[in-house]
Design a protein around this motif. Structure first.
Motif, PDB file in Angstrom:
ATOM      1  N   SER A  73      39.970  -8.294   9.906  1.00  0.00           N
ATOM      2  CA  SER A  73      39.374  -7.143   9.206  1.00  0.00           C
ATOM      3  C   SER A  73      38.746  -7.746   8.034  1.00  0.00           C
ATOM      4  CB  SER A  73      40.654  -6.427   8.670  1.00  0.00           C
ATOM      5  OG  SER A  73      41.526  -7.253   8.027  1.00  0.00           O
ATOM      6  N   THR A  74      37.784  -6.974   7.370  1.00  0.00           N
ATOM      7  CA  THR A  74      37.057  -7.517   6.275  1.00  0.00           C
ATOM      8  C   THR A  74      36.776  -6.426   5.133  1.00  0.00           C
ATOM      9  OG1 THR A  74      34.930  -8.600   5.682  1.00  0.00           O
ATOM     10  CG2 THR A  74      34.974  -7.033   7.870  1.00  0.00           C
ATOM     11  N   PHE A  75      37.771  -6.148   4.307  1.00  0.00           N
ATOM     12  CA  PHE A  75      37.491  -5.120   3.225  1.00  0.00           C
ATOM     13  C   PHE A  75      36.676  -5.731   2.046  1.00  0.00           C
ATOM     14  CE2 PHE A  75      40.341  -2.644   5.850  1.00  0.00           C
ATOM     15  CZ  PHE A  75      39.871  -1.260   5.347  1.00  0.00           C
ATOM     16  N   SER A  76      36.924  -7.130   1.943  1.00  0.00           N
ATOM     17  CA  SER A  76      36.194  -7.710   0.751  1.00  0.00           C
ATOM     18  C   SER A  76      34.757  -7.524   1.173  1.00  0.00           C
ATOM     19  CB  SER A  76      36.599  -9.091   0.642  1.00  0.00           C
ATOM     20  OG  SER A  76      36.206  -9.801   1.750  1.00  0.00           O
ATOM     21  N   THR A  77      34.294  -7.702   2.386  1.00  0.00           N
ATOM     22  CA  THR A  77      32.686  -7.790   2.666  1.00  0.00           C
ATOM     23  C   THR A  77      32.541  -6.242   2.658  1.00  0.00           C
ATOM     24  OG1 THR A  77      32.773  -9.446   4.332  1.00  0.00           O
ATOM     25  CG2 THR A  77      31.222  -7.942   4.759  1.00  0.00           C
ATOM     26  N   ALA A  78      33.203  -5.418   2.956  1.00  0.00           N
ATOM     27  CA  ALA A  78      32.833  -3.654   2.799  1.00  0.00           C
ATOM     28  C   ALA A  78      32.594  -3.639   1.106  1.00  0.00           C
ATOM     29  CB  ALA A  78      33.939  -2.898   3.204  1.00  0.00           C
ATOM     30  N   SER A  79      33.472  -4.129   0.349  1.00  0.00           N
ATOM     31  CA  SER A  79      33.309  -3.881  -1.125  1.00  0.00           C
ATOM     32  C   SER A  79      31.859  -4.574  -1.490  1.00  0.00           C
ATOM     33  CB  SER A  79      34.243  -4.644  -1.942  1.00  0.00           C
ATOM     34  OG  SER A  79      35.576  -4.070  -1.517  1.00  0.00           O
ATOM     35  N   VAL A  80      31.353  -5.569  -0.944  1.00  0.00           N
ATOM     36  CA  VAL A  80      30.304  -6.358  -1.517  1.00  0.00           C
ATOM     37  C   VAL A  80      29.221  -5.586  -1.080  1.00  0.00           C
ATOM     38  CG1 VAL A  80      28.873  -8.473  -1.053  1.00  0.00           C
ATOM     39  CG2 VAL A  80      31.254  -8.559  -1.607  1.00  0.00           C
ATOM     40  N   GLU A  81      29.144  -5.025   0.387  1.00  0.00           N
ATOM     41  CA  GLU A  81      28.344  -4.035   0.845  1.00  0.00           C
ATOM     42  C   GLU A  81      27.965  -2.860   0.215  1.00  0.00           C
ATOM     43  OE1 GLU A  81      29.481  -4.075   4.818  1.00  0.00           O
ATOM     44  OE2 GLU A  81      28.496  -5.653   5.388  1.00  0.00           O
ATOM     45  N   ALA A  82      29.242  -2.305  -0.294  1.00  0.00           N
ATOM     46  CA  ALA A  82      28.961  -1.034  -1.324  1.00  0.00           C
ATOM     47  C   ALA A  82      28.341  -1.352  -2.459  1.00  0.00           C
ATOM     48  CB  ALA A  82      30.449  -0.335  -1.376  1.00  0.00           C
ATOM     49  N   ALA A  83      28.557  -2.564  -3.313  1.00  0.00           N
ATOM     50  CA  ALA A  83      27.916  -3.037  -4.333  1.00  0.00           C
ATOM     51  C   ALA A  83      26.529  -3.239  -4.076  1.00  0.00           C
ATOM     52  CB  ALA A  83      28.784  -4.074  -4.998  1.00  0.00           C
ATOM     53  N   ARG A  84      26.150  -4.011  -2.996  1.00  0.00           N
ATOM     54  CA  ARG A  84      24.973  -4.183  -2.636  1.00  0.00           C
ATOM     55  C   ARG A  84      23.866  -2.879  -2.360  1.00  0.00           C
ATOM     56  NH1 ARG A  84      22.422  -4.051   1.946  1.00  0.00           N
ATOM     57  NH2 ARG A  84      24.016  -4.030   3.021  1.00  0.00           N
ATOM     58  N   LEU A  85      24.420  -2.021  -1.823  1.00  0.00           N
ATOM     59  CA  LEU A  85      23.846  -0.564  -1.750  1.00  0.00           C
ATOM     60  C   LEU A  85      23.724   0.307  -3.363  1.00  0.00           C
ATOM     61  CD1 LEU A  85      25.790   0.735   1.474  1.00  0.00           C
ATOM     62  CD2 LEU A  85      23.448   0.170   1.157  1.00  0.00           C
ATOM     63  N   LEU A  86      24.532  -0.148  -4.005  1.00  0.00           N
ATOM     64  CA  LEU A  86      24.514   0.420  -5.436  1.00  0.00           C
ATOM     65  C   LEU A  86      23.359  -0.339  -6.129  1.00  0.00           C
ATOM     66  CD1 LEU A  86      28.106   0.951  -6.547  1.00  0.00           C
ATOM     67  CD2 LEU A  86      26.277   2.587  -6.302  1.00  0.00           C
ATOM     68  N   LEU A  87      23.220  -1.498  -6.001  1.00  0.00           N
ATOM     69  CA  LEU A  87      22.380  -2.426  -6.694  1.00  0.00           C
ATOM     70  C   LEU A  87      20.843  -2.103  -6.227  1.00  0.00           C
ATOM     71  CD1 LEU A  87      24.065  -5.802  -6.954  1.00  0.00           C
ATOM     72  CD2 LEU A  87      23.296  -4.560  -8.676  1.00  0.00           C
ATOM     73  N   GLU A  88      20.846  -1.494  -5.028  1.00  0.00           N
ATOM     74  CA  GLU A  88      19.619  -1.179  -4.117  1.00  0.00           C
ATOM     75  C   GLU A  88      19.256   0.311  -4.444  1.00  0.00           C
ATOM     76  OE1 GLU A  88      19.931  -2.025  -0.096  1.00  0.00           O
ATOM     77  OE2 GLU A  88      19.915  -4.286  -0.467  1.00  0.00           O
ATOM     78  N   GLY A  89      19.984   1.095  -5.207  1.00  0.00           N
ATOM     79  CA  GLY A  89      19.710   2.265  -5.740  1.00  0.00           C
ATOM     80  C   GLY A  89      19.766   3.446  -4.659  1.00  0.00           C
ATOM     81  N   ARG A  90      20.807   2.903  -3.632  1.00  0.00           N
ATOM     82  CA  ARG A  90      21.237   3.729  -2.585  1.00  0.00           C
ATOM     83  C   ARG A  90      22.658   4.400  -2.984  1.00  0.00           C
ATOM     84  NH1 ARG A  90      19.002  -0.367   1.789  1.00  0.00           N
ATOM     85  NH2 ARG A  90      20.405   0.628   3.152  1.00  0.00           N
ATOM     86  N   VAL A  91      22.788   4.935  -4.094  1.00  0.00           N
ATOM     87  CA  VAL A  91      23.997   5.448  -4.381  1.00  0.00           C
ATOM     88  C   VAL A  91      24.780   6.265  -3.463  1.00  0.00           C
ATOM     89  CG1 VAL A  91      25.198   6.899  -6.163  1.00  0.00           C
ATOM     90  CG2 VAL A  91      23.287   5.395  -6.752  1.00  0.00           C
ATOM     91  N   GLY A  92      24.047   7.350  -2.678  1.00  0.00           N
ATOM     92  CA  GLY A  92      24.593   8.253  -1.535  1.00  0.00           C
ATOM     93  C   GLY A  92      25.341   7.308  -0.477  1.00  0.00           C
ATOM     94  N   ARG A  93      24.414   6.264   0.047  1.00  0.00           N
ATOM     95  CA  ARG A  93      24.940   5.449   1.011  1.00  0.00           C
ATOM     96  C   ARG A  93      26.191   4.507   0.581  1.00  0.00           C
ATOM     97  NH1 ARG A  93      21.064   3.808   5.545  1.00  0.00           N
ATOM     98  NH2 ARG A  93      19.607   5.506   5.453  1.00  0.00           N
ATOM     99  N   ALA A  94      26.099   3.972  -0.695  1.00  0.00           N
ATOM    100  CA  ALA A  94      27.207   3.446  -1.188  1.00  0.00           C
ATOM    101  C   ALA A  94      28.584   4.013  -1.185  1.00  0.00           C
ATOM    102  CB  ALA A  94      26.854   2.759  -2.348  1.00  0.00           C
ATOM    103  N   VAL A  95      28.488   5.454  -1.957  1.00  0.00           N
ATOM    104  CA  VAL A  95      29.670   6.149  -1.951  1.00  0.00           C
ATOM    105  C   VAL A  95      30.177   6.647  -0.564  1.00  0.00           C
ATOM    106  CG1 VAL A  95      30.352   8.111  -2.936  1.00  0.00           C
ATOM    107  CG2 VAL A  95      29.032   6.962  -4.412  1.00  0.00           C
ATOM    108  N   ALA A  96      29.426   6.868   0.404  1.00  0.00           N
ATOM    109  CA  ALA A  96      29.598   7.317   1.932  1.00  0.00           C
ATOM    110  C   ALA A  96      30.197   6.199   2.578  1.00  0.00           C
ATOM    111  CB  ALA A  96      28.516   7.892   2.480  1.00  0.00           C
ATOM    112  N   HIS A  97      29.799   4.876   2.189  1.00  0.00           N
ATOM    113  CA  HIS A  97      30.211   3.840   2.903  1.00  0.00           C
ATOM    114  C   HIS A  97      31.744   3.624   2.257  1.00  0.00           C
ATOM    115  CE1 HIS A  97      30.159  -0.125   4.951  1.00  0.00           C
ATOM    116  NE2 HIS A  97      30.436  -0.840   3.782  1.00  0.00           N
ATOM    117  N   ALA A  98      31.792   3.363   0.945  1.00  0.00           N
ATOM    118  CA  ALA A  98      33.118   3.193   0.445  1.00  0.00           C
ATOM    119  C   ALA A  98      34.256   4.117   0.714  1.00  0.00           C
ATOM    120  CB  ALA A  98      32.941   2.994  -1.091  1.00  0.00           C
TER     121      ALA A  98
END
Length: 122
Positions: A73-98
């Protein structure tokens, strides 16, 4: 302790392979591979927990749960991926992912526990 460490390494390698295979097949900008890894890990950890709920602590539960599935399992990676999506301006995808990770993980973990208890005869 050594068995747990070895199982953790195997779990991490499995995570790498599954995540990569899913991402290659989906060609998605959303990290679907991490979602698949974490939800399958929650199901398996739930199954193990439900199955072992009536048992005393055993080495096999530690090796499989803490080692193999902890490494998988890799919840730390999931958190980093959500933060990356936010930094890329993809707020909807980040929220949906998290949110998806949280809801699916909790729900599938609960289902796993229920199935594991049935399998254990509890």
């Amino acid at each position: 302790m050594i068995l747990i460490a070895l199982a953790g390494g195997i779990g991490a390698a499995a995570r790498f392979l599954v995540d990569g295979a899913v991402q290659r097949r989906t060609h998605s900008a959303t990290p679907v591979g991490t979602l698949v890894v974490n939800t399958s890990a929650c199901l398996l950890i739930g199954l193990l927990t439900g199955w072992a709920s009536g048992a005393t602590e055993s080495t096999i539960v530690g090796v499989l749960g803490t080692g193999l599935l902890g490494g998988y399992s890799t919840f730390s990676t999931a958190s980093v991926e959500a933060a990356r999506l936010l930094l890329e301006g993809r707020v909807g995808r980040a929220v949906a992912h998290a949110a998806g990770m949280l809801v699916l993980g909790g729900g599938i973990g609960w289902i796993g526990i229920m199935i594991g208890r049935v399998l254990a005869g509890a």
